[in-house]
Design a protein around this motif. Structure first.
Motif: not given
Length: 742
Positions: A319-326, A347-350, A361-364
């Motif tokens: 689970v990775v927050a979309a607004d926070d990133g890795v 799961a790209v959450n939020k 997120v995908k790039q990171q």
């Protein structure tokens, strides 16, 4: 028929009445108990025969006595008093004793005479003919001399490892103190009676005592010896089982909230601080199929618990927050999933939050070798929102798809086996363990072997608290009635024999104790310096109690991780349950304090802590515990020292005052000089002396400080070698508090 009294017969034979009474008892005359008792003539004659070797003899018959009596023995010194009689008399009172020999009217002489004991005598000589056959047979039996059985010394013994000094002492028949002394004096090895000896030392002791010692490994009954026979791998018995999915990720990225949306509950609101403190397991149904979810804690301190979750799972949802990133914990969770070699679904959450950037997120994650499928990789990415429920169904479909690819199967006919997720003490239920069944079926009443503990599954409940009679593969249940709290992460097995389960559990406990004893190391020349250095290390001693075994592990690791080369955090004791009197007593004896996580203090323990002055700290959030310990450690750090130059003064005059010494008249060139400052005496740019001021004056008045441009008089404490032109530099040492990261 005239009877003879015992006293009269004793006087006739020249012996004591008590001796005659003993002889009568030996010959079966048990009614003789007093010197006034009487004997019939036949009985008296039998008693006289017992003293026949010592009867009266004539000088002509003396050689015959010498044939019966061996030569004198000089080593016996004890004197026995006899009754003198007229004529040439030899009176022998007891065998092999010194007697008085009378030769007519000649003075008495002392001589040692060896007389054959009665039993041996009857063995050599036939009993008198006037004794009845029955009495003759009895005397022959009494005269039989038994030879002592000498046990041959063993030259080889067999022992099972590990071997303690006590075991070796018992086996060799040598006192333990002798073995300990021998090792200390001859080999410079210090041991205790219960200490385990190395095999080479055991062999060495055997050689020195002349005994060959064969050491064999102890045969340990393990579960595979009798569990493997119970496991069936028949294809017709195998069925599809639900996938076990673990949610991993950074703290506050929405793992539990996302899981709440899936199972339509509200767990996050019940967690202190909104952070998951324990592992939870839940079963969810979708389109007739089931998925089991593990929700591991998100705090960075729970690394070990997340790793355990990844190792027992089939699929990991990162689970990775979309607004926070890795974030750092995202990478950590990813490493655990990779180490477990399990498929990963992201799961790209939020996604509903402002500033959400799923592309970033995908790039990171692509930089971490997690390539999305649309970019030619193998990882499935799903955009989700716990608030709007977006992507929830898609995520479940992807998880079911992954499980179909894995072809997960189990045999419900097998005895149950699986993993312990959590364990704790529950009031009224005792030890309660949350377990996940990986294969087989667990029935109520089954015998469970789990690590160093065992028990029966007397009460089983699911995650909703509903009682169960049985539970099949991939079902999380709560089980009670273990002998003690098992370790989180221990594997469990159902066995048929509770006695075997007890033996294995006890053997594992013993092995753990032996392993801890083997860790002891003696001081050597190589380690002597480091041991001395360690003596200067400060320690914070802690007794740790928590509500769950997993929490204990995590807190212990987190607190010990705060240790530095200068200050160490030492966990003296940790356990599950409330704080008890024994915890307080241990803290009092060890100068430690007690930390409780999500537990309470018993009333007696609270009163005792107040009496002993033991500090007890209770926490509900791990941040608070670690932060306070960290602050305490920073307070124990030696402060940094910084030298600050206050000013320089020049000596222009030197006065010698009787009973005081040399006093300098000075001019302050720069800065200032204070009464309490340290000073250096500098001559030709070389420091001559470093010390303190004894006095600082302006004219005749004592002052606290003198600033640049003014004159003053000074006296340097305990130093008089001052000259005109010397420079006195005033300085002070400032102490600056340090931090653990500083």
């Amino acid at each position: 028929m005239e009877k003879i009294r015992i006293s009269s017969l004793a006087k006739e034979l020249g012996v004591k009445s008590s001796l005659l009474i003993d002889k009568c008892h030996e010959r079966g005359l048990t009614h003789i108990t007093h010197h006034a008792n009487t004997l019939v003539p036949e009985q008296a004659e039998m008693i006289r025969q017992l003293f026949q070797p010592s009867t009266k003899v004539t000088p002509a018959e003396e050689p015959k006595v010498k044939e019966t009596v061996p030569p004198p023995i000089v080593e016996q010194k004890k004197e026995v008093k006899t009754v003198p009689q007229a004529g040439n008399v030899v009176k022998v009172v007891q065998p092999n004793k010194v007697v008085t020999v009378h030769r007519g009217s000649a003075p008495a002489q002392k001589q040692v005479v060896r007389v054959t004991p009665v039993k041996s005598y009857w063995k050599k000589k036939h009993p008198p003919s006037n004794i009845s056959p029955k009495r003759r047979e009895h005397l022959e039996e009494v005269a039989e001399v038994k030879k002592p059985i000498i046990k041959e010394k063993e030259t080889k013994v067999i022992m099972e490892s590990p071997i303690t000094v006590k075991d070796l002492s018992s086996k060799l028949g040598i006192r333990a103190n002798e073995i300990i002394t021998k090792l200390l004096l001859e080999h410079n090895i210090r041991v205790t009676i219960n200490q385990i000896l190395k095999e080479d030392i055991v062999h060495l002791l055997g050689i020195e005592y002349g005994i060959e010692i064969e050491i064999r490994k102890r045969e340990v009954v393990e579960e595979h010896n009798f569990i493997a026979e119970q496991v069936s791998t028949k294809v017709e018995d195998m069925v599809h089982r639900a996938p076990i999915v673990t949610f991993l990720g950074h703290v506050d990225h929405g793992k539990t909230s996302l899981l709440d949306s899936i199972r339509q509950t509200d767990v996050a609101a019940g967690e202190i601080g909104g952070i998951t403190q324990h592992i939870g397991a839940y079963k969810v149904e979708m389109n007739g199929k089931h998925v089991v979810f593990l929700d591991t804690p998100g705090h960075e301190a729970f690394t070990a618990m997340r790793a355990r979750g990844a190792n027992i799972t089939d699929v990991v949802v990162l689970v990775v927050a979309a607004d926070d990133g890795v974030m750092p914990q995202t990478e950590e969770a990813l490493n655990h999933a990779k180490a477990a070699n399990v498929p990963i679904v992201v799961a790209v959450n939020k996604i509903d939050k402002p500033g959400a950037n799923p592309m970033r997120v995908k790039q990171q994650l692509a930089g971490l070798d997690l390539i999305p499928e649309e970019w030619g990789g193998k990882t499935q990415f799903v955009e989700t929102s716990a608030i709007t429920k977006k992507g929830i169904d898609t995520l479940l479909e992807r998880l079911l798809l992954e499980s179909e690819i894995l072809e997960l199967k189990a045999n419900p006919k097998n005895p149950a086996r699986g993993v312990v997720l959590e364990a704790h003490l529950s009031e009224g239920r005792g030890v309660v363990a949350s377990i996940l069944i990986q294969d087989g079926t667990l029935h109520q009443g089954d015998i469970i072997l789990c690590g160093k503990t065992f028990g029966r599954a007397r009460l089983m409940t699911n995650e909703r608290g509903i009682d169960l009679k049985e539970a099949g593969p991939a079902i999380p249940v709560s089980v009670s009635d273990f002998s003690e709290v098992p370790e989180a992460g221990d594997k469990f097995f159902v066995v048929n024999d509770i006695q075997k389960a007890r033996e294995i559990a006890q053997e594992r406990q013993k092995k753990e104790r032996e392993t801890s004893l083997m860790k002891f190391q003696h001081v050597t020349l190589d380690s002597l310096y480091s041991r001395i250095a360690e003596g200067k290390v400060k320690e914070i001693k802690v007794i740790l109690k928590a509500d769950y075994k997993g929490s204990v592990e995590v807190l212990k690791k987190a607190l010990e991780g705060l240790s530095t080369p200068e200050i160490k955090v030492k966990i003296l004791h940790c356990g599950v349950g409330g704080i008890t009197e024994s915890d307080v007593l241990l803290a009092d004896a060890s100068d430690a304090f007690v930390i409780g996580f999500y537990v309470t203090t018993e009333d007696k323990a609270r009163i005792l802590a107040e009496e002993k002055g033991v500090e007890v700290r209770l926490y509900k959030i791990i941040y608070d515990a670690t932060n306070e310990i960290k602050a305490a450690m920073e307070g124990m750090l030696e402060p940094e020292t910084k030298e600050v130059v206050l000013g320089q003064i020049e000596i222009r005059l030197v006065y010698n005052i009787s009973k005081i010494g040399n006093v300098a008249g000075c001019y302050v060139k720069s800065g200032k000089i204070t009464r309490n400052a340290s000073v250096r005496l500098i001559r030709d740019s070389i420091i001559i002396y470093d010390g303190k001021l004894e006095s600082l004056k302006i004219v005749k008045d004592d002052v606290r400080e003198v600033r640049a441009g003014h004159e003053c008089g000074i006296k340097i404490a305990n130093y008089d070698d001052i000259k005109v032109g010397d420079i006195v530099e005033a300085y002070e040492v400032q102490k600056i508090a340090r931090t653990l990261t500083g």
